[in-house]
Design a protein around this motif. Structure first.
Motif, PDB file in Angstrom:
ATOM      1  N   GLY A 189       0.816  -1.226   0.000  1.00 42.24           N
ATOM      2  CA  GLY A 189       0.000   0.000   0.000  1.00 42.24           C
ATOM      3  C   GLY A 189       0.846   1.271   0.000  1.00 42.24           C
ATOM      4  N   ILE A 190       2.147   1.140  -0.304  1.00 41.06           N
ATOM      5  CA  ILE A 190       3.027   2.314  -0.334  1.00 41.06           C
ATOM      6  C   ILE A 190       2.775   3.113  -1.616  1.00 41.06           C
ATOM      7  CG2 ILE A 190       5.472   3.052  -0.463  1.00 41.06           C
ATOM      8  CD1 ILE A 190       6.068   0.575   1.362  1.00 41.06           C
ATOM      9  N   THR A 191       2.466   2.409  -2.695  1.00 37.57           N
ATOM     10  CA  THR A 191       2.104   3.114  -3.932  1.00 37.57           C
ATOM     11  C   THR A 191       0.666   2.776  -4.317  1.00 37.57           C
ATOM     12  OG1 THR A 191       2.938   1.283  -5.299  1.00 37.57           O
ATOM     13  CG2 THR A 191       4.457   3.100  -4.881  1.00 37.57           C
ATOM     14  N   LYS A 192       0.018   3.765  -4.960  1.00 40.07           N
ATOM     15  CA  LYS A 192      -1.306   3.522  -5.532  1.00 40.07           C
ATOM     16  C   LYS A 192      -1.071   3.025  -6.956  1.00 40.07           C
ATOM     17  CE  LYS A 192      -2.922   7.912  -4.208  1.00 40.07           C
ATOM     18  NZ  LYS A 192      -1.942   8.384  -3.294  1.00 40.07           N
ATOM     19  N   GLY A 193      -1.145   1.721  -7.167  1.00 35.21           N
ATOM     20  CA  GLY A 193      -0.811   1.151  -8.477  1.00 35.21           C
ATOM     21  C   GLY A 193       0.675   0.848  -8.540  1.00 35.21           C
ATOM     22  N   GLN A 194       1.099   0.167  -9.624  1.00 38.24           N
ATOM     23  CA  GLN A 194       2.506  -0.262  -9.688  1.00 38.24           C
ATOM     24  C   GLN A 194       3.438   0.822 -10.187  1.00 38.24           C
ATOM     25  OE1 GLN A 194       3.501  -3.945 -11.581  1.00 38.24           O
ATOM     26  NE2 GLN A 194       2.156  -5.113 -10.237  1.00 38.24           N
ATOM     27  N   ARG A 195       4.563   0.953  -9.468  1.00 34.96           N
ATOM     28  CA  ARG A 195       5.586   1.918  -9.876  1.00 34.96           C
ATOM     29  C   ARG A 195       6.330   1.336 -11.080  1.00 34.96           C
ATOM     30  NH1 ARG A 195       9.762   3.876  -5.317  1.00 34.96           N
ATOM     31  NH2 ARG A 195       7.875   4.893  -4.494  1.00 34.96           N
ATOM     32  N   SER A 196       6.303   2.049 -12.193  1.00 36.05           N
ATOM     33  CA  SER A 196       6.994   1.576 -13.398  1.00 36.05           C
ATOM     34  C   SER A 196       8.452   2.021 -13.348  1.00 36.05           C
ATOM     35  CB  SER A 196       6.324   2.166 -14.646  1.00 36.05           C
ATOM     36  OG  SER A 196       6.451   3.579 -14.606  1.00 36.05           O
ATOM     37  N   ALA A 197       9.256   1.501 -14.284  1.00 39.34           N
ATOM     38  CA  ALA A 197      10.660   1.938 -14.368  1.00 39.34           C
ATOM     39  C   ALA A 197      10.700   3.453 -14.585  1.00 39.34           C
ATOM     40  CB  ALA A 197      11.360   1.205 -15.505  1.00 39.34           C
ATOM     41  N   TYR A 198       9.740   3.953 -15.375  1.00 45.56           N
ATOM     42  CA  TYR A 198       9.664   5.407 -15.603  1.00 45.56           C
ATOM     43  C   TYR A 198       9.528   6.157 -14.268  1.00 45.56           C
ATOM     44  CZ  TYR A 198       7.541   9.932 -16.660  1.00 45.56           C
ATOM     45  OH  TYR A 198       7.247  11.259 -16.692  1.00 45.56           O
ATOM     46  N   ASP A 199       8.580   5.721 -13.427  1.00 43.47           N
ATOM     47  CA  ASP A 199       8.375   6.401 -12.136  1.00 43.47           C
ATOM     48  C   ASP A 199       9.625   6.304 -11.269  1.00 43.47           C
ATOM     49  OD1 ASP A 199       5.433   7.097 -12.248  1.00 43.47           O
ATOM     50  OD2 ASP A 199       5.340   4.961 -12.648  1.00 43.47           O
ATOM     51  N   HIS A 200      10.256   5.135 -11.314  1.00 43.35           N
ATOM     52  CA  HIS A 200      11.463   4.898 -10.532  1.00 43.35           C
ATOM     53  C   HIS A 200      12.558   5.910 -10.933  1.00 43.35           C
ATOM     54  CE1 HIS A 200      14.439   2.485  -8.403  1.00 43.35           C
ATOM     55  NE2 HIS A 200      15.191   2.538  -9.465  1.00 43.35           N
ATOM     56  N   TYR A 201      12.736   6.127 -12.243  1.00 43.24           N
ATOM     57  CA  TYR A 201      13.758   7.080 -12.699  1.00 43.24           C
ATOM     58  C   TYR A 201      13.347   8.527 -12.422  1.00 43.24           C
ATOM     59  CZ  TYR A 201      16.188   3.192 -14.847  1.00 43.24           C
ATOM     60  OH  TYR A 201      16.862   2.021 -15.035  1.00 43.24           O
ATOM     61  N   MET A 202      12.058   8.822 -12.581  1.00 49.39           N
ATOM     62  CA  MET A 202      11.607  10.199 -12.330  1.00 49.39           C
ATOM     63  C   MET A 202      11.788  10.582 -10.856  1.00 49.39           C
ATOM     64  SD  MET A 202      10.686  11.831 -15.038  1.00 49.39           S
ATOM     65  CE  MET A 202       9.582  13.165 -14.567  1.00 49.39           C
ATOM     66  N   LEU A 203      11.510   9.634  -9.952  1.00 45.84           N
ATOM     67  CA  LEU A 203      11.707   9.906  -8.527  1.00 45.84           C
ATOM     68  C   LEU A 203      13.174  10.182  -8.227  1.00 45.84           C
ATOM     69  CD1 LEU A 203       9.514   7.279  -6.642  1.00 45.84           C
ATOM     70  CD2 LEU A 203       9.410   9.772  -6.399  1.00 45.84           C
ATOM     71  N   GLN A 204      14.035   9.391  -8.872  1.00 48.86           N
ATOM     72  CA  GLN A 204      15.463   9.618  -8.647  1.00 48.86           C
ATOM     73  C   GLN A 204      15.903  10.971  -9.196  1.00 48.86           C
ATOM     74  OE1 GLN A 204      18.312   6.233  -9.072  1.00 48.86           O
ATOM     75  NE2 GLN A 204      16.485   5.186  -9.826  1.00 48.86           N
ATOM     76  N   LEU A 205      15.374  11.346 -10.358  1.00 49.93           N
ATOM     77  CA  LEU A 205      15.719  12.672 -10.906  1.00 49.93           C
ATOM     78  C   LEU A 205      15.297  13.774  -9.930  1.00 49.93           C
ATOM     79  CD1 LEU A 205      14.793  13.084 -14.692  1.00 49.93           C
ATOM     80  CD2 LEU A 205      17.048  13.191 -13.611  1.00 49.93           C
ATOM     81  N   HIS A 206      14.063  13.645  -9.433  1.00 53.24           N
ATOM     82  CA  HIS A 206      13.529  14.605  -8.454  1.00 53.24           C
ATOM     83  C   HIS A 206      14.472  14.709  -7.254  1.00 53.24           C
ATOM     84  CE1 HIS A 206      11.214  15.241  -4.707  1.00 53.24           C
ATOM     85  NE2 HIS A 206      10.518  16.125  -5.381  1.00 53.24           N
ATOM     86  N   ASP A 207      14.884  13.563  -6.734  1.00 56.04           N
ATOM     87  CA  ASP A 207      15.739  13.537  -5.543  1.00 56.04           C
ATOM     88  C   ASP A 207      17.160  14.030  -5.838  1.00 56.04           C
ATOM     89  OD1 ASP A 207      13.546  12.504  -4.282  1.00 56.04           O
ATOM     90  OD2 ASP A 207      14.444  10.559  -3.782  1.00 56.04           O
ATOM     91  N   ARG A 208      17.726  13.579  -6.963  1.00 54.27           N
ATOM     92  CA  ARG A 208      19.100  13.996  -7.305  1.00 54.27           C
ATOM     93  C   ARG A 208      19.164  15.524  -7.429  1.00 54.27           C
ATOM     94  NH1 ARG A 208      19.711   9.420  -6.503  1.00 54.27           N
ATOM     95  NH2 ARG A 208      20.637   7.764  -7.768  1.00 54.27           N
ATOM     96  N   MET A 209      18.178  16.086  -8.097  1.00 60.74           N
ATOM     97  CA  MET A 209      18.167  17.547  -8.285  1.00 60.74           C
ATOM     98  C   MET A 209      18.111  18.244  -6.938  1.00 60.74           C
ATOM     99  SD  MET A 209      15.377  17.852 -11.376  1.00 60.74           S
ATOM    100  CE  MET A 209      15.553  19.585 -11.816  1.00 60.74           C
ATOM    101  N   LYS A 210      17.151  17.822  -6.088  1.00 63.10           N
ATOM    102  CA  LYS A 210      16.966  18.510  -4.812  1.00 63.10           C
ATOM    103  C   LYS A 210      18.160  18.348  -3.881  1.00 63.10           C
ATOM    104  CE  LYS A 210      11.939  18.994  -4.327  1.00 63.10           C
ATOM    105  NZ  LYS A 210      10.737  18.548  -3.584  1.00 63.10           N
ATOM    106  N   ALA A 211      18.835  17.185  -3.954  1.00 64.97           N
ATOM    107  CA  ALA A 211      19.934  16.927  -3.026  1.00 64.97           C
ATOM    108  C   ALA A 211      21.241  17.605  -3.452  1.00 64.97           C
ATOM    109  CB  ALA A 211      20.157  15.412  -2.904  1.00 64.97           C
ATOM    110  N   ASP A 212      21.279  18.119  -4.678  1.00 62.87           N
ATOM    111  CA  ASP A 212      22.523  18.613  -5.253  1.00 62.87           C
ATOM    112  C   ASP A 212      22.632  20.134  -5.087  1.00 62.87           C
ATOM    113  OD1 ASP A 212      24.600  19.340  -6.941  1.00 62.87           O
ATOM    114  OD2 ASP A 212      24.026  17.971  -8.549  1.00 62.87           O
ATOM    115  N   GLY A 213      23.326  20.540  -4.019  1.00 59.63           N
ATOM    116  CA  GLY A 213      23.446  21.958  -3.690  1.00 59.63           C
ATOM    117  C   GLY A 213      24.136  22.770  -4.786  1.00 59.63           C
ATOM    118  N   ASP A 214      25.174  22.165  -5.416  1.00 59.25           N
ATOM    119  CA  ASP A 214      25.877  22.873  -6.499  1.00 59.25           C
ATOM    120  C   ASP A 214      24.925  23.125  -7.650  1.00 59.25           C
ATOM    121  OD1 ASP A 214      28.220  22.920  -5.202  1.00 59.25           O
ATOM    122  OD2 ASP A 214      29.083  21.146  -6.203  1.00 59.25           O
ATOM    123  N   TYR A 215      24.141  22.083  -7.955  1.00 59.01           N
ATOM    124  CA  TYR A 215      23.194  22.205  -9.058  1.00 59.01           C
ATOM    125  C   TYR A 215      22.189  23.321  -8.774  1.00 59.01           C
ATOM    126  CZ  TYR A 215      19.638  21.169 -12.463  1.00 59.01           C
ATOM    127  OH  TYR A 215      18.737  21.291 -13.484  1.00 59.01           O
TER     128      TYR A 215
END
Ligand code: SIN
Ligand code: FE
Length: 293
Positions: A201-227
Motif C-alpha cells: 500500500g506504499i504506492t497507488k498502483g505499480q511503480r513503473s521503471a519510468y516512475d522509478h527514474y523520475m523519482l530519482q531525478l527529483h531527488d538527485r536535483m533537490k539533493a545537489d546543492g551545487d546544481y
C-alpha cells in the motif's frame, strides 16, 4: 531555457481562439509556462473573509486538497461551517479549471483526467521541511506514492493573493538537459520491488521503471546543492490575479515565495499529446534505449 508565454485570456468561460489554442499546446509541450496575466479567480465575500482571517492554523500540512469524484477535503482542521466555505470555493476552482482547459486545449479533452485540487494558503518562503519535500529546490514533479506510469502532470495555478504579493518561482533548464546530467547516476529498479510497494500500500498502483527514474531525478536535483546554485535558471514572480499552466513533470521549478494560491492537477496519457516525443517518458526512453512502462 523555459519561456513564459503570455495569452490575453480574461474569462474562465470564454471561447479560446484557434491561435491561442495552438500557442498554448505548443508552448506547454515544449516545456514552457503559459501565463494568463488577466485571468483572476474571483472570490466571494465570505471566502475573502475566510482568507483575511486565515492564520493558517486550519491547515495541517502544506496545503488543503479536494479529491475529484467525492469532493472530500483533506488537510484542514477548519470547523464544519468553514469547511463548507472551503469546499465550495475549491469545487468552484476545480470546475472553472476544467472548463478553461477544455476550451484552451480541446484536443486533450478525450483523454485528460482531472486530479486533485489544492488550496495553498501558507507562505512558501521559510517553510521548514526535509530536503526531499522542499519545493524551494529546483525539481521536476514525481511523487513516491502516486506512480503515473508515464502520464503527464499538467497543473493550473492561480495566485489569489489579496495584498499584491506575487508567487515567486525559479525556473530551470529543459528536461532533456536535466535527464542527461543525472543519467549516469540513475540506478535500476530492484526486481519485484514495484509489486511489493503496491502490495504494502506504499504506492497507488505499480511503480513503473519510468516512475522509478523520475523519482530519482527529483531527488538527485533537490539533493545537489551545487546544481541548485549553478544550474541555468531565472526567477519569476507570478502576479496576483494571474493564472498559469505548466507541465510540472517536465519543467524544472522551485517555489520561493508567496501565499494564497490554488492549483488544479490534470493527468494526460502520452498518446493524448500533440507531440508525444516531447514527453519525459519518451525522452528518458530515448536516452536509455529501452521501454520504461
Ligand atoms: C511545486 O509544485 O513545487 C510548488 C508550486 C507552488 O506551490 O507554487
Ligand atoms: Fe513541484
Amino acid at each position: 531555457m523555459t519561456e513564459i508565454v503570455r495569452l490575453p485570456i480574461e474569462r474562465w468561460d470564454s471561447p479560446c481562439s484557434l491561435q491561442d489554442q495552438t500557442t498554448a499546446i505548443t508552448a506547454l509541450e515544449s516545456g514552457n509556462v503559459v501565463l494568463l496575466p488577466q485571468l483572476d479567480f474571483p472570490l466571494r465575500d465570505n471566502e475573502r473573509d475566510f482568507y483575511f482571517l486565515s492564520t493558517g492554523a486550519e491547515v495541517k500540512g502544506k496545503n488543503i486538497s479536494l479529491s475529484p469524484g467525492d469532493n472530500t477535503v483533506r488537510g484542514s482542521s477548519a470547523d464544519v461551517a468553514e469547511l463548507g466555505v472551503l469546499r465550495d470555493m475549491m469545487v468552484r476552482f476545480s470546475a472553472v479549471s476544467q472548463g478553461l482547459v477544455q476550451r484552451l486545449l480541446p484536443s486533450y479533452t478525450a483523454t485528460l483526467e482531472q486530479g486533485r485540487t489544492s488550496f495553498r494558503p501558507l507562505e512558501v518562503a521559510g517553510r521548514p521541511s526535509s530536503w526531499r519535500k522542499d519545493d524551494s529546490r529546483l525539481h521536476v514533479d514525481s511523487f513516491p506514492s502516486s506512480p503515473t506510469r508515464g502520464k503527464r502532470i499538467l497543473r493550473l495555478f492561480s495566485n489569489v493573493n489579496p495584498v499584491g504579493q506575487g508567487r515567486t518561482w525559479r525556473l530551470g533548464e529543459p528536461f532533456e538537459q536535466v535527464a542527461r546530467r543525472y543519467q549516469s547516476s540513475l540506478q535500476g529498479q530492484p526486481w519485484g520491488s514495484s509489486q511489493i510497494l503496491e502490495m504494502l500500500g506504499i504506492t497507488k498502483g505499480q511503480r513503473s521503471a519510468y516512475d522509478h527514474y523520475m523519482l530519482q531525478l527529483h531527488d538527485r536535483m533537490k539533493a545537489d546543492g551545487d546544481y541548485q546554485a549553478s544550474a541555468e535558471q531565472f526567477t519569476f514572480a507570478f502576479p496576483p490575479g494571474s493564472s498559469w499552466l505548466v507541465y510540472t513533470d517536465q519543467v524544472s521549478h522551485a517555489a520561493m515565495g508567496g501565499r494564497l494560491a490554488f492549483e488544479q492537477t490534470f493527468y494526460l496519457p502520452v498518446s493524448g499529446m500533440q507531440d508525444p516525443a516531447k514527453s519525459p517518458l519518451r525522452v528518458l526512453e530515448r536516452l536509455m534505449g529501452r521501454e520504461l512502462v
